[in-house]
Design an enzyme around this catalytic site. Structure first.
Site, mmCIF file in Angstrom:
data_model
loop_
_atom_site.group_PDB
_atom_site.id
_atom_site.type_symbol
_atom_site.label_atom_id
_atom_site.label_comp_id
_atom_site.label_asym_id
_atom_site.label_seq_id
_atom_site.Cartn_x
_atom_site.Cartn_y
_atom_site.Cartn_z
ATOM 1 N N ASP A 148 -71.054 -30.334 83.960
ATOM 2 C CA ASP A 148 -70.785 -29.923 82.581
ATOM 3 C C ASP A 148 -69.326 -30.175 82.211
ATOM 4 O O ASP A 148 -69.026 -30.621 81.096
ATOM 5 C CB ASP A 148 -71.125 -28.441 82.410
ATOM 6 N N GLY A 179 -78.903 -35.544 69.961
ATOM 7 C CA GLY A 179 -78.277 -36.749 70.498
ATOM 8 C C GLY A 179 -76.773 -36.791 70.357
ATOM 9 O O GLY A 179 -76.149 -37.804 70.701
ATOM 10 N N LYS A 190 -65.860 -23.213 83.440
ATOM 11 C CA LYS A 190 -67.259 -23.066 83.840
ATOM 12 C C LYS A 190 -67.269 -22.240 85.121
ATOM 13 O O LYS A 190 -66.884 -22.733 86.184
ATOM 14 C CB LYS A 190 -67.873 -24.447 84.093
ATOM 15 N N GLU A 193 -68.160 -21.324 79.520
ATOM 16 C CA GLU A 193 -69.568 -21.712 79.418
ATOM 17 C C GLU A 193 -70.388 -21.086 80.538
ATOM 18 O O GLU A 193 -70.114 -21.295 81.723
ATOM 19 C CB GLU A 193 -69.723 -23.234 79.468
#
Length: 245
Positions: A58, A209, A45, A117
């Site tokens: 994250d 979810g 990241k 990401e």
């Protein structure tokens, strides 16, 4: 549109059509599916923002759900802004493009698949070039000669946002596939119609979810959400649609 065939290896940039769209959970799902297929996976990241809220980062979420061989963040900023703006507000050094490129390439040398990401959408300012010009996730993908996963929504507005993102990548010569970040438990007409339009570019779809699942359940389920290009087993969208409904 440059479609991608075969399994994805090397650097893969995970971006989205917007913020809060499911990039992190999709990154975790790809990690889980690839590791189940025997690959060594790293997640990087470049810039994490909004750390002052005290919520899991994250990388924390990806570690909990998928436990990659390596997962790290290069820079963290307190405010929930685009990384370049967050660095400026916090009076911290901005991310430098070629520093990020070097870090990704170092991970590529040790891993089969490196998932990078982004933050927000494809053209969000991430940091600065040595020239002082801003750079984006699109620029990073070009510099790495990477493929891209575009995470999008299933509902109204997604066709335009997805088309714009794919066009921007195509103009830069970046091959891409699309993953629906959260398919609703009770899809409506708009979701089914959007699915039909998106099918030519789809390489996966996660249920709404999915990020709240137990890690073991998540890892066992992940291959069923992704096509073989991303190390999944989803090869018949008609069967998937029947199961989803």
């Amino acid at each position: 549109m440059r479609t991608v065939t075969g399994e994805w290896r090397g650097p893969v940039v995970v971006t989205g059509t917007d913020t809060d769209i499911g990039k992190t959970v999709v990154t975790a799902a790809i990690t889980a599916a690839a590791q189940a297929a025997g690959l060594r996976v790293a997640v990087l990241k470049p810039g994490q923002t909004g750390t002052a809220a005290g919520l899991p980062s994250d990388v924390d979420i990806i570690n909990r759900l998928a436990s990659p061989a390596s997962a790290r963040t290069l820079a963290s900023y307190p405010d929930p802004l685009a990384p370049l703006a967050a660095a400026r507000v916090a009076e911290q050094p901005p991310l430098e493009l070629y520093t990020v490129v070097d870090e990704v390439r170092a991970d590529v040398e040790k891993h089969d698949l490196v998932l990078v990401e982004g933050a927000g959408g494809l053209l969000v300012p991430m940091g600065l070039r040595p020239s002082g010009e801003p750079w984006t996730v699109a620029d990073l993908a070009v510099s790495l000669d990477a493929r891209a996963v575009v995470v999008n929504r299933a509902g109204l507005g997604t066709l335009n946002h997805t088309a714009l993102t794919l066009e921007a990548l195509d103009r830069r010569g970046v091959s891409a596939g699309v993953v629906l970040g959260a398919w609703p438990a009770e899809p409506e007409l708009v979701h089914w119609e959007n699915l039909s339009e998106l099918l030519p570019n789809l390489v996966g779809a996660l249920p709404d979810g999915a990020g709240a699942l137990d890690a073991g359940v998540f890892q066992r389920s992940a291959p069923g959400w992704l096509t073989p290009a991303l190390y999944g087993v989803l090869d018949d969208w008609r069967v998937w649609a029947e199961d989803a409904s």
